[in-house]
Design an enzyme around this catalytic site. Structure first.
Site, short mmCIF file in Angstrom:
data_model
loop_
_atom_site.label_atom_id
_atom_site.label_comp_id
_atom_site.label_asym_id
_atom_site.label_seq_id
_atom_site.Cartn_x
_atom_site.Cartn_y
_atom_site.Cartn_z
CG ASN A 9 -8.49 2.84 0.86
OD1 ASN A 9 -7.28 3.00 1.02
ND2 ASN A 9 -9.07 1.66 1.02
CD GLU A 13 -11.03 -5.08 5.85
OE1 GLU A 13 -11.73 -5.78 5.10
OE2 GLU A 13 -9.79 -4.94 5.71
CG ASP A 48 -7.15 -0.10 -1.85
OD1 ASP A 48 -6.58 0.80 -1.18
OD2 ASP A 48 -7.12 -1.29 -1.50
CG ASN A 104 -6.53 2.22 5.10
OD1 ASN A 104 -5.61 1.42 5.14
ND2 ASN A 104 -7.47 2.16 4.19
CD GLU A 133 -3.25 0.11 0.29
OE1 GLU A 133 -2.87 1.15 -0.30
OE2 GLU A 133 -4.41 -0.30 0.24
#
Length: 307
Positions: free
Chosen positions: A165, A137, A212, A118, A33
């Site tokens: 996100n 989640e 995402d 995140n 990520e």
């Protein structure tokens, strides 16, 4: 792709083949990520959240570096003084790549046992934007924050996210895009001169996978990693969907622009949630990819820290 082949050499003979995706680091990331470009180091940084690892890749010579940390990292951003801020599960930390050490900077939601940080983004004014999410989640308990680095002030702008996100800013600094991945929705917000958000609206919805991480090119086109979708989606500023870019991995998490001309796109992916059969069928899940594109990205913003 053979280990340590420089991206510059890979694309030298294929400049006419724009948007051609190639694997440059098959590191089998559990949850790759947060790629960002460091102009100072001419390198991409990114994280593997579940492996508690920070990674650096230099396109010019293929050099790779890895640091393991004590907490789950979620993003990295550069600062104006050359340092790096690392978002981790419980707050913001300073990261020194020379020593590999992290130092606490600002705690975030440490009172809430179910949330973690995140994705994050620094806009051109030096303001950090990031979100929190439900670690399981399941519940809409995450929020969208910004931080004025010079004053070290956290501001919570919007709540109700299960999996936040993005976020990313438009080239003119007037629109912020942010995802609720659990609902497949990308929101747009108007941004005032003082950094307030207004006019929340649905900008786009993504099916056959979940939106995402987000990236922005200099034309205002939004690039969207699609979890479970084998692709990058692209939307023009008016919401028109362009042709997607296929990626040979299921969980495409985020893209970032870099290189000397900001036309090299770096793509992270993840192996999380895939069965043994799926991993065998698609062995490049969790790899890092690159492509060359015609329109350059936006220069990486540098976070302001107290002087």
């Amino acid at each position: 792709m053979t280990a340590h082949i420089p991206v510059d050499r890979i694309f030298q003979a294929t400049e006419t083949h724009l948007n051609e995706v190639v694997s440059v680091w098959d590191l089998k990331a559990k949850l790759g990520e947060g790629p960002i470009w460091s102009e100072t180091e001419s390198a991409f940084y990114f994280v593997d959240i579940l492996s508690c690892a920070l990674h650096r890749y230099r396109p010019s010579d293929g050099m790779r570096s890895t640091w393991h940390v004590q907490r789950r990292p979620t993003f990295l951003v550069p600062t104006q003084d050359g340092a790096l801020i690392c978002g981790m599960e419980d707050g913001l930390y300073l990261f020194d790549p020379e020593t590999g050490r992290t130092h606490p900077f600002i705690p975030v939601e440490q009172h809430h046992s179910r949330t973690r940080l995140n994705d994050g983004h620094v806009d051109r004014s030096g303001r950090l934007w990031f979100g929190t999410m439900d670690d399981k989640e399941e519940l809409p308990i995450g929020s969208l924050y910004s931080m004025e680095g010079a004053d070290v002030v956290l501001r919570r702008h919007h709540s109700g996210y299960t999996i936040s996100n993005g976020p990313v800013m438009s080239p003119d600094g007037q629109t912020l895009y942010h995802c609720e991945s659990a609902q497949g929705v990308i929101y747009a917000f108007d941004v005032t001169a003082s950094g307030d958000l207004a006019g929340q609206r649905v900008f786009a919805e993504v099916s056959n996978g979940a939106p995402d991480g987000l990236a922005m090119d200099s034309s205002g086109t939004l690039w969207v990693g699609v979890w479970g979708g084998h692709r990058l989606e692209r939307f023009t500023p008016d919401g028109t969907r362009l042709a997607p870019i296929p990626v040979p991995a299921s969980n495409v998490t985020k893209a970032a622009f870099g290189g000397d001309d900001l036309r090299t796109v770096f793509i992270t992916t993840a192996r999380k949630g895939l069965s043994a059969a799926e991993l065998e069928a698609e062995p490049l899940n969790g790899a890092v990819f690159c492509l060359r594109t015609e329109t350059p990205g936006m220069p990486q913003g540098l976070m302001m820290l107290p002087g």
